[in-house]
Design a protein around this motif. Sequence first.
Motif, PDB file in Angstrom:
ATOM      1  N   LYS A 179       4.164  11.178  -2.709  1.00 56.25           N
ATOM      2  CA  LYS A 179       3.183  12.233  -2.421  1.00 56.25           C
ATOM      3  C   LYS A 179       2.034  12.201  -3.422  1.00 56.25           C
ATOM      4  CE  LYS A 179       6.258  15.473  -0.030  1.00 56.25           C
ATOM      5  NZ  LYS A 179       6.903  16.806  -0.052  1.00 56.25           N
ATOM      6  N   LEU A 180       2.347  11.912  -4.691  1.00 59.98           N
ATOM      7  CA  LEU A 180       1.280  11.784  -5.690  1.00 59.98           C
ATOM      8  C   LEU A 180       0.395  10.582  -5.380  1.00 59.98           C
ATOM      9  CD1 LEU A 180       3.266  12.545  -8.966  1.00 59.98           C
ATOM     10  CD2 LEU A 180       1.456  13.965  -7.973  1.00 59.98           C
ATOM     11  N   ALA A 181       1.025   9.469  -4.965  1.00 62.49           N
ATOM     12  CA  ALA A 181       0.240   8.285  -4.598  1.00 62.49           C
ATOM     13  C   ALA A 181      -0.676   8.596  -3.427  1.00 62.49           C
ATOM     14  CB  ALA A 181       1.175   7.127  -4.256  1.00 62.49           C
ATOM     15  N   ALA A 182      -0.152   9.321  -2.444  1.00 61.08           N
ATOM     16  CA  ALA A 182      -0.946   9.656  -1.260  1.00 61.08           C
ATOM     17  C   ALA A 182      -2.132  10.542  -1.621  1.00 61.08           C
ATOM     18  CB  ALA A 182      -0.060  10.352  -0.231  1.00 61.08           C
ATOM     19  N   ARG A 183      -1.935  11.466  -2.536  1.00 58.66           N
ATOM     20  CA  ARG A 183      -2.998  12.424  -2.852  1.00 58.66           C
ATOM     21  C   ARG A 183      -3.989  11.881  -3.879  1.00 58.66           C
ATOM     22  NH1 ARG A 183      -3.982  17.433  -1.626  1.00 58.66           N
ATOM     23  NH2 ARG A 183      -1.923  17.690  -0.640  1.00 58.66           N
ATOM     24  N   TYR A 184      -3.490  11.159  -4.898  1.00 60.29           N
ATOM     25  CA  TYR A 184      -4.361  10.789  -6.010  1.00 60.29           C
ATOM     26  C   TYR A 184      -4.615   9.288  -6.126  1.00 60.29           C
ATOM     27  CZ  TYR A 184      -3.593  15.571  -7.591  1.00 60.29           C
ATOM     28  OH  TYR A 184      -3.543  16.940  -7.666  1.00 60.29           O
ATOM     29  N   GLY A 185      -3.865   8.468  -5.419  1.00 59.65           N
ATOM     30  CA  GLY A 185      -3.965   7.036  -5.619  1.00 59.65           C
ATOM     31  C   GLY A 185      -5.070   6.373  -4.818  1.00 59.65           C
ATOM     32  N   GLN A 186      -5.655   5.358  -5.412  1.00 58.04           N
ATOM     33  CA  GLN A 186      -6.481   4.419  -4.666  1.00 58.04           C
ATOM     34  C   GLN A 186      -5.656   3.189  -4.322  1.00 58.04           C
ATOM     35  OE1 GLN A 186      -7.871   6.293  -7.453  1.00 58.04           O
ATOM     36  NE2 GLN A 186      -8.328   7.496  -5.625  1.00 58.04           N
ATOM     37  N   LEU A 216       5.353   5.884   2.517  1.00 57.72           N
ATOM     38  CA  LEU A 216       4.011   6.128   1.988  1.00 57.72           C
ATOM     39  C   LEU A 216       3.090   6.588   3.108  1.00 57.72           C
ATOM     40  CD1 LEU A 216       1.910   5.914  -0.331  1.00 57.72           C
ATOM     41  CD2 LEU A 216       1.509   3.552   0.428  1.00 57.72           C
ATOM     42  N   GLY A 217       3.210   5.945   4.273  1.00 55.22           N
ATOM     43  CA  GLY A 217       2.402   6.355   5.422  1.00 55.22           C
ATOM     44  C   GLY A 217       2.675   7.786   5.827  1.00 55.22           C
ATOM     45  N   ALA A 218       3.944   8.180   5.783  1.00 55.41           N
ATOM     46  CA  ALA A 218       4.298   9.550   6.146  1.00 55.41           C
ATOM     47  C   ALA A 218       3.729  10.543   5.132  1.00 55.41           C
ATOM     48  CB  ALA A 218       5.819   9.684   6.224  1.00 55.41           C
ATOM     49  N   ALA A 219       3.766  10.177   3.841  1.00 52.50           N
ATOM     50  CA  ALA A 219       3.206  11.060   2.808  1.00 52.50           C
ATOM     51  C   ALA A 219       1.701  11.209   2.990  1.00 52.50           C
ATOM     52  CB  ALA A 219       3.524  10.505   1.421  1.00 52.50           C
ATOM     53  N   CYS A 220       1.031  10.131   3.381  1.00 52.18           N
ATOM     54  CA  CYS A 220      -0.410  10.216   3.634  1.00 52.18           C
ATOM     55  C   CYS A 220      -0.694  11.079   4.864  1.00 52.18           C
ATOM     56  CB  CYS A 220      -0.990   8.812   3.836  1.00 52.18           C
ATOM     57  SG  CYS A 220      -1.132   7.846   2.315  1.00 52.18           S
ATOM     58  N   ALA A 221       0.093  10.872   5.923  1.00 55.33           N
ATOM     59  CA  ALA A 221      -0.116  11.632   7.155  1.00 55.33           C
ATOM     60  C   ALA A 221       0.058  13.126   6.924  1.00 55.33           C
ATOM     61  CB  ALA A 221       0.844  11.145   8.234  1.00 55.33           C
ATOM     62  N   GLU A 222       0.960  13.474   6.023  1.00 58.29           N
ATOM     63  CA  GLU A 222       1.242  14.885   5.739  1.00 58.29           C
ATOM     64  C   GLU A 222       0.017  15.614   5.192  1.00 58.29           C
ATOM     65  OE1 GLU A 222       4.231  17.150   2.683  1.00 58.29           O
ATOM     66  OE2 GLU A 222       5.074  15.468   3.825  1.00 58.29           O
ATOM     67  N   ILE A 223      -0.866  14.879   4.498  1.00 62.61           N
ATOM     68  CA  ILE A 223      -2.065  15.515   3.938  1.00 62.61           C
ATOM     69  C   ILE A 223      -3.324  15.081   4.693  1.00 62.61           C
ATOM     70  CG2 ILE A 223      -1.062  15.815   1.654  1.00 62.61           C
ATOM     71  CD1 ILE A 223      -2.741  13.394   0.730  1.00 62.61           C
ATOM     72  N   GLY A 224      -3.137  14.399   5.816  1.00 62.80           N
ATOM     73  CA  GLY A 224      -4.274  14.002   6.634  1.00 62.80           C
ATOM     74  C   GLY A 224      -5.057  12.824   6.093  1.00 62.80           C
ATOM     75  N   ARG A 225      -4.402  11.970   5.326  1.00 62.70           N
ATOM     76  CA  ARG A 225      -5.074  10.800   4.765  1.00 62.70           C
ATOM     77  C   ARG A 225      -4.640   9.537   5.496  1.00 62.70           C
ATOM     78  NH1 ARG A 225      -5.143   8.630  -1.575  1.00 62.70           N
ATOM     79  NH2 ARG A 225      -6.906   7.207  -1.268  1.00 62.70           N
ATOM     80  N   ASP A 226      -5.561   8.621   5.693  1.00 62.62           N
ATOM     81  CA  ASP A 226      -5.266   7.335   6.313  1.00 62.62           C
ATOM     82  C   ASP A 226      -4.627   6.431   5.272  1.00 62.62           C
ATOM     83  OD1 ASP A 226      -5.189   4.893   7.575  1.00 62.62           O
ATOM     84  OD2 ASP A 226      -7.346   4.750   7.929  1.00 62.62           O
ATOM     85  N   VAL A 227      -3.390   5.989   5.523  1.00 63.42           N
ATOM     86  CA  VAL A 227      -2.691   5.144   4.558  1.00 63.42           C
ATOM     87  C   VAL A 227      -3.432   3.830   4.337  1.00 63.42           C
ATOM     88  CG1 VAL A 227      -1.214   3.980   6.259  1.00 63.42           C
ATOM     89  CG2 VAL A 227      -0.392   4.280   3.895  1.00 63.42           C
ATOM     90  N   GLY A 228      -4.271   3.442   5.277  1.00 65.43           N
ATOM     91  CA  GLY A 228      -5.057   2.224   5.126  1.00 65.43           C
ATOM     92  C   GLY A 228      -6.073   2.297   4.011  1.00 65.43           C
ATOM     93  N   GLU A 229      -6.354   3.505   3.517  1.00 65.39           N
ATOM     94  CA  GLU A 229      -7.295   3.659   2.405  1.00 65.39           C
ATOM     95  C   GLU A 229      -6.693   3.168   1.084  1.00 65.39           C
ATOM     96  OE1 GLU A 229      -8.453   7.711   2.104  1.00 65.39           O
ATOM     97  OE2 GLU A 229      -9.334   7.802   4.106  1.00 65.39           O
ATOM     98  N   LEU A 230      -5.369   3.077   1.013  1.00 66.43           N
ATOM     99  CA  LEU A 230      -4.705   2.681  -0.230  1.00 66.43           C
ATOM    100  C   LEU A 230      -4.390   1.193  -0.224  1.00 66.43           C
ATOM    101  CD1 LEU A 230      -3.912   5.828   0.032  1.00 66.43           C
ATOM    102  CD2 LEU A 230      -2.084   5.237  -1.562  1.00 66.43           C
ATOM    103  N   ASP A 231      -4.748   0.507  -1.327  1.00 63.81           N
ATOM    104  CA  ASP A 231      -4.225  -0.832  -1.531  1.00 63.81           C
ATOM    105  C   ASP A 231      -2.733  -0.720  -1.809  1.00 63.81           C
ATOM    106  OD1 ASP A 231      -6.440  -2.574  -1.229  1.00 63.81           O
ATOM    107  OD2 ASP A 231      -7.218  -1.925  -3.155  1.00 63.81           O
ATOM    108  N   LYS A 232      -1.985  -1.734  -1.382  1.00 63.96           N
ATOM    109  CA  LYS A 232      -0.538  -1.746  -1.565  1.00 63.96           C
ATOM    110  C   LYS A 232      -0.183  -2.978  -2.383  1.00 63.96           C
ATOM    111  CE  LYS A 232      -0.597   0.560   2.777  1.00 63.96           C
ATOM    112  NZ  LYS A 232      -2.095   0.445   2.783  1.00 63.96           N
TER     113      LYS A 232
END
Length: 297
Positions: A179-186, A216-232
């Motif tokens: 959840k922290l990665a989804a909210r604060y991570g690039q 990670l995708g689910a954590a991003c979806a929970e806050i309305g963020r596209d998981v594709g925005e994050l490098d993995k």
Amino acid sequence: MRLSTVILPIHRWGEGQKTWRRAEELGFHTAYTYDHLSWRTFRDGPWFGALPTLTAAATVTDRLRLGTLVTSPNFRHPVTLAKELISLDDVSDGRVTLGIGAGGTGFDATALGQEPWTPRERADRFAEFVPLLDRLLTQDAVSYEGDFYSAHEARNIPGCVQRPRLPFAVAATGPRGLKLAARYGQAWVTTGDPKLFEEGTPEQSRAALAGQVDRLGAACAEIGRDVGELDKILLHGFTPDRNTPLESVDAFVDFAGRHRELGFTEIVVHWPIPGSDFAADEKVFERIALEAPAHLR
């Protein structure tokens, strides 16, 4: 897919700087270093500080991105860390990525004289550490009073060269960390599933990594963020097939390609260290750096 490296801070700078220069010559995207006070089998040998090493590396390179993999609350405080990161970002002209994680047990966890934190306390501290560090790197002045950390009119002018701040690559596998990665991570960082390190199979490892990517995708979806925005980012060396990829260019391309299919955008390999867990043929390693990226585009 990007190819990066980890250069452990085990050499005096007169010798060590040659490796950082060579990493840039070989075309690595980023060169990271571990932010520890000492580490595992290297505990009784030379080991230098991460941020001074990266600052020195910034002065002998021009294009190479630089980063920690990873910094943790084990011996860092957000207020002082923010000041050092802003300075490093300035010296490097905006080439720094902060790899950051919750930390663990071991030497760093007790070096300041404290008892090792429980997994719950590490997670609690990390959940406070990351948002506070985000504020310190994006605001001119911060005051904060938390359960674990405080800041009183902490000034960070002029801020980062990179705006709004330097990127975070958050290392996480559990729900709170993701959840922290989804909210604060690039970016998001993993080493795989440690339970599979000794006796797992490559297939089991990839299945576990696919599960982490899904969570990670689910954590991003929970806050309305596209998981594709994050490098993995996958830090190589801790999966069951850790030895095979560095045996040849073809073996590495196969390894990286299978993980690219899972959604990974960056593979990080350890710079070879003879006589250690990271021993590898240096000529093959350099061939991988020079030739593999073209196969992975």
